[in-house]
Scaffold this active site. Structure first.
Site, mmCIF file in Angstrom:
data_model
loop_
_atom_site.group_PDB
_atom_site.id
_atom_site.type_symbol
_atom_site.label_atom_id
_atom_site.label_comp_id
_atom_site.label_asym_id
_atom_site.label_seq_id
_atom_site.Cartn_x
_atom_site.Cartn_y
_atom_site.Cartn_z
ATOM 1 N N HIS A 56 57.612 24.534 9.122
ATOM 2 C CA HIS A 56 56.568 24.610 8.109
ATOM 3 C C HIS A 56 55.327 25.301 8.681
ATOM 4 C CE1 HIS A 56 53.614 22.417 5.276
ATOM 5 N NE2 HIS A 56 54.092 23.482 4.675
ATOM 6 N N ASP B 122 55.352 47.969 7.912
ATOM 7 C CA ASP B 122 55.760 49.361 7.800
ATOM 8 C C ASP B 122 56.086 49.914 9.183
ATOM 9 O OD1 ASP B 122 53.288 50.072 9.050
ATOM 10 O OD2 ASP B 122 52.307 50.342 7.115
#
Length: 139
Positions: free
Chosen positions: A20, A28
């Site tokens: 969690h 990119d």
């Protein structure tokens, strides 16, 4: 053979071991990746795989509760930013859980990747096509 959408063994292992609030960056082809952060390099050539298809595949396997984005993304590449927002809306509908969106400067974004579990590099060549996913829980 694995039946679900995600076939890449490194990504599959990463998702299976997330806790969690752990963070995973999808970026990119040009984002600098810190030496200290695990790199999963999917980039084959310009545009392959693309940012959206990588995000879509990861969302099919990973529960997220928040995303962190560079403010420049929505300004410089609004079409791709809107595609990402659409995918996040679909994910919210599927899970019934809201996904928190946080915008920071691109410089702060690059620094934040140092603390994440991994950076997944795509072949995307659209400026600022980067997102940090914050892992949620399925219960």
């Amino acid at each position: 053979m694995k039946k679900n959408q995600l076939l890449n063994s490194e990504l599959s292992y990463l998702v299976a071991t997330l806790g969690h609030t752990d963070e995973v960056t999808v970026c990119d082809a040009g984002l600098p990746i810190p030496e200290t952060t695990s790199r999963i390099d999917l980039a084959l050539t310009h545009g392959v795989p693309g940012f959206i298809e990588t995000v879509r595949t990861l969302l099919a396997e990973m529960q997220i509760e928040g995303v962190v984005l560079a403010a420049e993304f929505r300004e410089v590449s609004p079409n791709l930013h809107e595609e990402l927002q659409h995918l996040l809306q679909i994910e919210e509908q599927k899970t019934g859980k809201a996904i928190r969106r946080t915008y920071i400067s691109h410089e702060a974004f690059k620094s934040r990747t140092e603390g994440g579990r991994a950076v997944v590099r795509t072949g995307e060549c659209t400026p600022y096509a980067n997102v940090i996913f914050q892992a949620g829980v399925v219960f």
